[in-house]
Design a protein around this motif. Structure first.
Motif, PDB file in Angstrom:
ATOM      1  N   CYS A  66       0.833  -1.197   0.000  1.00 51.75           N
ATOM      2  CA  CYS A  66       0.000   0.000   0.000  1.00 51.75           C
ATOM      3  C   CYS A  66       0.872   1.253   0.000  1.00 51.75           C
ATOM      4  CB  CYS A  66      -0.897   0.024   1.231  1.00 51.75           C
ATOM      5  SG  CYS A  66      -2.117  -1.301   1.206  1.00 51.75           S
ATOM      6  N   LYS A  67       0.314   2.307  -0.566  1.00 45.91           N
ATOM      7  CA  LYS A  67       1.036   3.570  -0.657  1.00 45.91           C
ATOM      8  C   LYS A  67       1.456   4.075   0.727  1.00 45.91           C
ATOM      9  CE  LYS A  67       0.820   8.040  -2.919  1.00 45.91           C
ATOM     10  NZ  LYS A  67      -0.013   9.024  -3.622  1.00 45.91           N
ATOM     11  N   SER A  68       0.592   3.837   1.739  1.00 42.92           N
ATOM     12  CA  SER A  68       0.911   4.315   3.094  1.00 42.92           C
ATOM     13  C   SER A  68       2.195   3.676   3.608  1.00 42.92           C
ATOM     14  CB  SER A  68      -0.245   4.008   4.041  1.00 42.92           C
ATOM     15  OG  SER A  68      -0.473   2.601   4.056  1.00 42.92           O
ATOM     16  N   VAL A  69       2.411   2.397   3.241  1.00 41.19           N
ATOM     17  CA  VAL A  69       3.629   1.704   3.660  1.00 41.19           C
ATOM     18  C   VAL A  69       4.849   2.381   3.033  1.00 41.19           C
ATOM     19  CG1 VAL A  69       4.850  -0.494   3.657  1.00 41.19           C
ATOM     20  CG2 VAL A  69       2.370  -0.452   3.913  1.00 41.19           C
ATOM     21  N   CYS A  70       4.709   2.640   1.750  1.00 39.63           N
ATOM     22  CA  CYS A  70       5.802   3.292   1.022  1.00 39.63           C
ATOM     23  C   CYS A  70       6.126   4.631   1.654  1.00 39.63           C
ATOM     24  CB  CYS A  70       5.410   3.469  -0.442  1.00 39.63           C
ATOM     25  SG  CYS A  70       6.662   4.294  -1.424  1.00 39.63           S
ATOM     26  N   GLU A  71       5.077   5.363   2.029  1.00 38.11           N
ATOM     27  CA  GLU A  71       5.311   6.685   2.622  1.00 38.11           C
ATOM     28  C   GLU A  71       6.004   6.569   3.979  1.00 38.11           C
ATOM     29  OE1 GLU A  71       1.394   8.160   2.143  1.00 38.11           O
ATOM     30  OE2 GLU A  71       1.851   9.087   0.188  1.00 38.11           O
ATOM     31  N   ARG A  72       5.657   5.507   4.694  1.00 36.14           N
ATOM     32  CA  ARG A  72       6.335   5.297   5.985  1.00 36.14           C
ATOM     33  C   ARG A  72       7.826   5.033   5.760  1.00 36.14           C
ATOM     34  NH1 ARG A  72       4.904   0.640  10.549  1.00 36.14           N
ATOM     35  NH2 ARG A  72       6.859   0.861  11.707  1.00 36.14           N
ATOM     36  N   LEU A  73       8.124   4.211   4.749  1.00 34.34           N
ATOM     37  CA  LEU A  73       9.534   3.906   4.465  1.00 34.34           C
ATOM     38  C   LEU A  73      10.310   5.181   4.174  1.00 34.34           C
ATOM     39  CD1 LEU A  73       9.386   0.806   2.076  1.00 34.34           C
ATOM     40  CD2 LEU A  73       9.523   0.861   4.567  1.00 34.34           C
TER      41      LEU A  73
ATOM     42  N   LYS B 188      -3.126   2.972  -3.548  1.00 32.51           N
ATOM     43  CA  LYS B 188      -3.714   3.369  -2.260  1.00 32.51           C
ATOM     44  C   LYS B 188      -4.535   2.232  -1.670  1.00 32.51           C
ATOM     45  CE  LYS B 188      -4.400   8.270  -1.764  1.00 32.51           C
ATOM     46  NZ  LYS B 188      -4.853   9.195  -2.808  1.00 32.51           N
ATOM     47  N   LEU B 189      -5.355   1.603  -2.545  1.00 31.98           N
ATOM     48  CA  LEU B 189      -6.283   0.570  -2.069  1.00 31.98           C
ATOM     49  C   LEU B 189      -5.962  -0.812  -2.638  1.00 31.98           C
ATOM     50  CD1 LEU B 189      -9.560   2.663  -2.490  1.00 31.98           C
ATOM     51  CD2 LEU B 189      -8.324   2.205  -0.360  1.00 31.98           C
ATOM     52  N   GLY B 190      -5.601  -0.852  -3.893  1.00 32.61           N
ATOM     53  CA  GLY B 190      -5.317  -2.147  -4.501  1.00 32.61           C
ATOM     54  C   GLY B 190      -5.063  -2.007  -5.992  1.00 32.61           C
ATOM     55  N   SER B 191      -4.998  -3.158  -6.664  1.00 32.86           N
ATOM     56  CA  SER B 191      -4.737  -3.162  -8.102  1.00 32.86           C
ATOM     57  C   SER B 191      -5.968  -3.704  -8.827  1.00 32.86           C
ATOM     58  CB  SER B 191      -3.543  -4.061  -8.422  1.00 32.86           C
ATOM     59  OG  SER B 191      -2.469  -3.775  -7.575  1.00 32.86           O
ATOM     60  N   GLU B 192      -6.137  -3.257 -10.050  1.00 39.82           N
ATOM     61  CA  GLU B 192      -7.258  -3.756 -10.870  1.00 39.82           C
ATOM     62  C   GLU B 192      -6.704  -4.520 -12.067  1.00 39.82           C
ATOM     63  OE1 GLU B 192     -11.023  -0.808 -10.132  1.00 39.82           O
ATOM     64  OE2 GLU B 192      -9.703  -0.347 -11.820  1.00 39.82           O
ATOM     65  N   TYR B 193      -7.282  -5.701 -12.280  1.00 35.12           N
ATOM     66  CA  TYR B 193      -6.871  -6.522 -13.419  1.00 35.12           C
ATOM     67  C   TYR B 193      -8.069  -6.704 -14.338  1.00 35.12           C
ATOM     68  CZ  TYR B 193      -2.739  -7.512 -10.673  1.00 35.12           C
ATOM     69  OH  TYR B 193      -1.579  -7.379  -9.957  1.00 35.12           O
ATOM     70  N   ASN B 194      -7.835  -6.556 -15.630  1.00 32.50           N
ATOM     71  CA  ASN B 194      -8.910  -6.698 -16.617  1.00 32.50           C
ATOM     72  C   ASN B 194      -9.110  -8.180 -16.908  1.00 32.50           C
ATOM     73  OD1 ASN B 194     -10.629  -6.688 -18.766  1.00 32.50           O
ATOM     74  ND2 ASN B 194      -9.493  -5.124 -19.942  1.00 32.50           N
ATOM     75  N   LEU B 195     -10.122  -8.750 -16.305  1.00 30.82           N
ATOM     76  CA  LEU B 195     -10.382 -10.179 -16.503  1.00 30.82           C
ATOM     77  C   LEU B 195     -11.604 -10.403 -17.378  1.00 30.82           C
ATOM     78  CD1 LEU B 195      -9.612 -11.757 -12.990  1.00 30.82           C
ATOM     79  CD2 LEU B 195      -8.071 -11.294 -14.879  1.00 30.82           C
ATOM     80  N   THR B 196     -11.924  -9.434 -18.241  1.00 29.53           N
ATOM     81  CA  THR B 196     -13.073  -9.575 -19.149  1.00 29.53           C
ATOM     82  C   THR B 196     -12.999 -10.883 -19.922  1.00 29.53           C
ATOM     83  OG1 THR B 196     -12.898  -7.194 -19.401  1.00 29.53           O
ATOM     84  CG2 THR B 196     -14.393  -8.329 -20.892  1.00 29.53           C
TER      85      THR B 196
END
Ligand SMILES: *[C@@H]1O[C@H](CO)[C@@H](O)[C@H](O)[C@H]1NC(C)=O
Ligand SMILES: *[C@@H]1O[C@H](CO)[C@@H](O)[C@H](O)[C@H]1NC(C)=O
Ligand SMILES: *[C@@H]1O[C@H](CO)[C@@H](O)[C@H](O)[C@H]1NC(C)=O
Length: 598
Positions: free
Chosen positions: A130-137, A158-166
């Motif tokens: 997550c982006k928050s982890v990166c910011e902590r680093l 921030k929340l996750g990744s999206e994959y196109n599984l159409t």
């Protein structure tokens, strides 16, 4: 402390084009990917065991064209990152958390989902940090921001990744399958109290344990604080073949100088039974002390120079390594005594040119010997004989000890020597103006001892300048070790990365000058007329004693008469050269007689 800006690539940056929901990053589907358990750390290098999200049961893995698992490749880059983190100690907070995050970054946790259409092969998808982890680093360690860009939503959504599984029959959310990002904080908090930062050192630097008495710096390990990494031995100042050049030069020149110094000892100290002049004593003792220095080289090279300097990987010799302590003491005695007698010789020369009688020679003898012994005892009892890094012999490396017990006394001796030489030059000048033949002949006789003192003083002066130049720059050399580490961290090797040390040529000349004295003494004194006289007298004596033996045993024969012809030639030659060469039978008594004169 070493300051390093890390330049390690923590990850490959991929740019994924397309439209994704707010807070989500794009993901690329790799149908060959699998979720599999962590392959585990190798035995000698701990990495991510017990540090992975969910215990590392499912890691996103692929196999490349040459059948190498992506996990193995990730382990290499994790190791590189750990090496960089090792050198960020003291500059960054919470590096242990950074290590946990780096493990999860490179060995992504994996999520599986089943297609809603045929083919029904399971789809495996990675979970990103997550982006928050990166910011902590980055807030823990601002330097990391040079290498980690938290705004890349593909890597740090921030929340996750999206994959196109159409294509796999998904229709919800426009066919975009959502994989939540991960935050290792919770798992980290549970176990971090029992864990330590894993240190790793870029090859060829070695990892030791400075708090373990077995590997204490006193044992000859050169640590790179604040890390537990130790420099290789010998110091990576110069490429291997340049070290080899220095070794080869030392080996051959020392052997030659040793033999020539022994020749001088034999000539002036042993064979020379008749003339114990001050000069001859000086030459003998200078030759003997410098021979001791070369003897240490012969011992070292007989023992094996690499084993001598570096008895174990990363460890340089210390006094407790017997051969180092012994050769160190010999070296110190030799070089100190030689320096003392070089000074004595110039004083004696000055006094004889000026025709003044300043000191009793005996006092020099006592003073030189006592000083040499006392300084050696002090150094040995303080355990100061070490090989150090970037040197080729065991000697004193402690700045204040070596300065106060060698360089300052030696410098004073050198100063006196130079003063006396200038006194002699002045005298030569005065006399040559008067053109008094007898006096100038007398001066010509002084040219050899003069040039000896001059070349020895010149060489010592060079050694002096080199030593203090290195001392002056030593902090710079220490700081430059950071550049060496950087070079290694950036993928450099033993062949391409070097620490900064003294300029190679001046370093080489330094060792060359120490080892040339034997040749110098021989060239100036061993080839002198006095030496030739000593040898011809000795041969004469030998032939004569053989002759008298033969004649008493056998009586006169043809051989004898031939010898006697040679003998008479020798006698003539010798009587020309030397006044008291004919009375070899009472050499002992003349010996005793001549001593007090000096
Ligand atoms: C890849 O490695 C696996 C086992 O590690 C082996 O069974 C397989 O034959 C290898 N494939 C190729 C193409 O080398
Ligand atoms: C997902 O992939 C399908 C087929 O490749 C494509 O038609 C569709 O536009 C993609 N959806 C998005 C949101 O990019
Ligand atoms: C280093 O040595 C100390 C003392 O022997 C020991 O307590 C510590 O665990 C060691 N550290 C590592 C990383 O092995």
């Amino acid at each position: 402390m070493i300051k390093i800006i890390i330049l390690i690539i923590f990850f490959k940056i991929l740019v994924v084009k397309g439209e994704f929901s707010d807070g989500y990053g794009g993901g690329i589907l790799d149908s060959s990917a699998e979720c599999s358990g962590y392959v585990g750390d190798s035995i000698e290098q701990p990495l991510c065991n017990n540090r992975l999200y969910n215990g590392g049961k499912k890691i996103y893995s692929t196999i490349d064209s040459s059948n190498i698992s992506s996990q193995e490749i990730s382990k290499v880059s994790i190791l590189k990152s750990f090496e960089a983190l090792t050198f960020l100690q003291g500059q960054c907070d919470d590096l242990l958390f950074t290590q946990f995050s780096i493990c999860d970054l490179n060995l992504s946790p994996c999520i599986e989902t089943t297609p809603l259409e045929t083919p029904l092969k399971i789809i495996s998808l990675p979970q990103r940090l997550c982006k928050s982890v990166c910011e902590r680093l980055v807030s823990n360690c601002p330097r990391l921001s040079l290498k980690i860009d938290c705004s890349i939503s593909f890597m740090f959504p921030k929340l996750g990744s999206e994959y196109n599984l159409t294509n796999y029959g998904y229709t919800d959310n426009g066919g975009m399958y959502r994989v939540p990002c991960i935050d290792p904080t919770e798992g980290y908090n549970k176990v971090s109290n029992d864990m330590e930062l894993i240190e790793a050192c870029p090859y060829p630097i070695l990892l030791k344990n400075s708090s373990d008495p077995k590997y204490s710096p006193d044992k000859g390990y050169t640590y790179l604080p604040p890390t537990n990494c130790v420099l290789t031995c010998p110091m990576p100042n110069y490429p291997k073949q340049q070290w080899q050049q220095v070794f080869n030069m030392a080996k051959s020149l020392s052997s030659i100088s040793f033999v020539l110094a022994c020749y001088n000892i034999v000539t002036f100290g042993i064979l020379n039974k008749k003339k114990y002049t001050k000069y001859n004593i000086c030459i003998t003792l200078m030759s003997a002390s410098i021979a001791l220095v070369y003897l240490t080289d012969i011992i070292k090279f007989g023992y094996g120079i690499e084993e001598f300097l570096c008895p174990e990987p990363g460890r340089s010799s210390v006094q407790d390594d017997a051969v180092c302590g012994i050769t160190g003491a010999m070296f110190h005695i030799g070089i100190t005594y030689c320096c003392c007698w070089a000074m004595t010789m110039s004083v004696v020369l000055f006094c004889s040119v000026k025709r003044i009688k300043l000191f009793y020679f005996r006092h020099f003898m006592i003073g030189n010997t006592v000083f040499t012994i006392i300084s050696t005892v002090i150094l040995l009892s303080a355990k100061k004989m070490v090989a150090g890094t970037g040197y080729i012999e065991c000697w004193v490396r402690d700045r204040w000890f070596v300065v106060s017990l060698f360089w300052i006394p030696c410098g004073i001796g050198l100063g006196i020597g130079i003063f006396c030489i200038f006194g002699v030059i002045h005298e030569i000048y005065n006399i040559s103006k008067k053109v008094n033949i007898r006096e100038s002949q007398f001066i010509i006789r002084q040219i050899k001892p003069f040039s000896l003192v001059f070349s020895v003083a010149g060489s010592f002066l060079y050694l002096f300048i080199f030593f203090f130049d290195v001392e002056r720059k030593i902090d710079g050399y220490k700081e430059a070790v950071a550049d060496y580490v950087m070079c290694l961290l950036n993928g450099g090797t033993e062949e391409t990365c070097f620490t900064t040390g003294p300029n190679y040529a001046s370093f080489f000349i330094f060792y060359f000058f120490i080892r040339i004295f034997g040749v110098l003494f021989f060239a100036i004194y061993g080839t002198s007329r006095i030496a030739r006289d000593i040898w011809s007298e000795t041969i004469f004596d030998e032939v004569r004693s053989r002759l008298s033996q033969t004649s008493t045993e056998i009586g006169l024969s043809r051989n004898n008469s031939r010898n006697s012809i040679k003998l008479s030639k020798n006698t003539n030659k010798n009587s020309n050269n030397s006044n008291n060469s004919n009375n070899s039978n009472n050499s002992n008594s003349s010996d005793k007689n001549s001593k007090p004169e000096n």
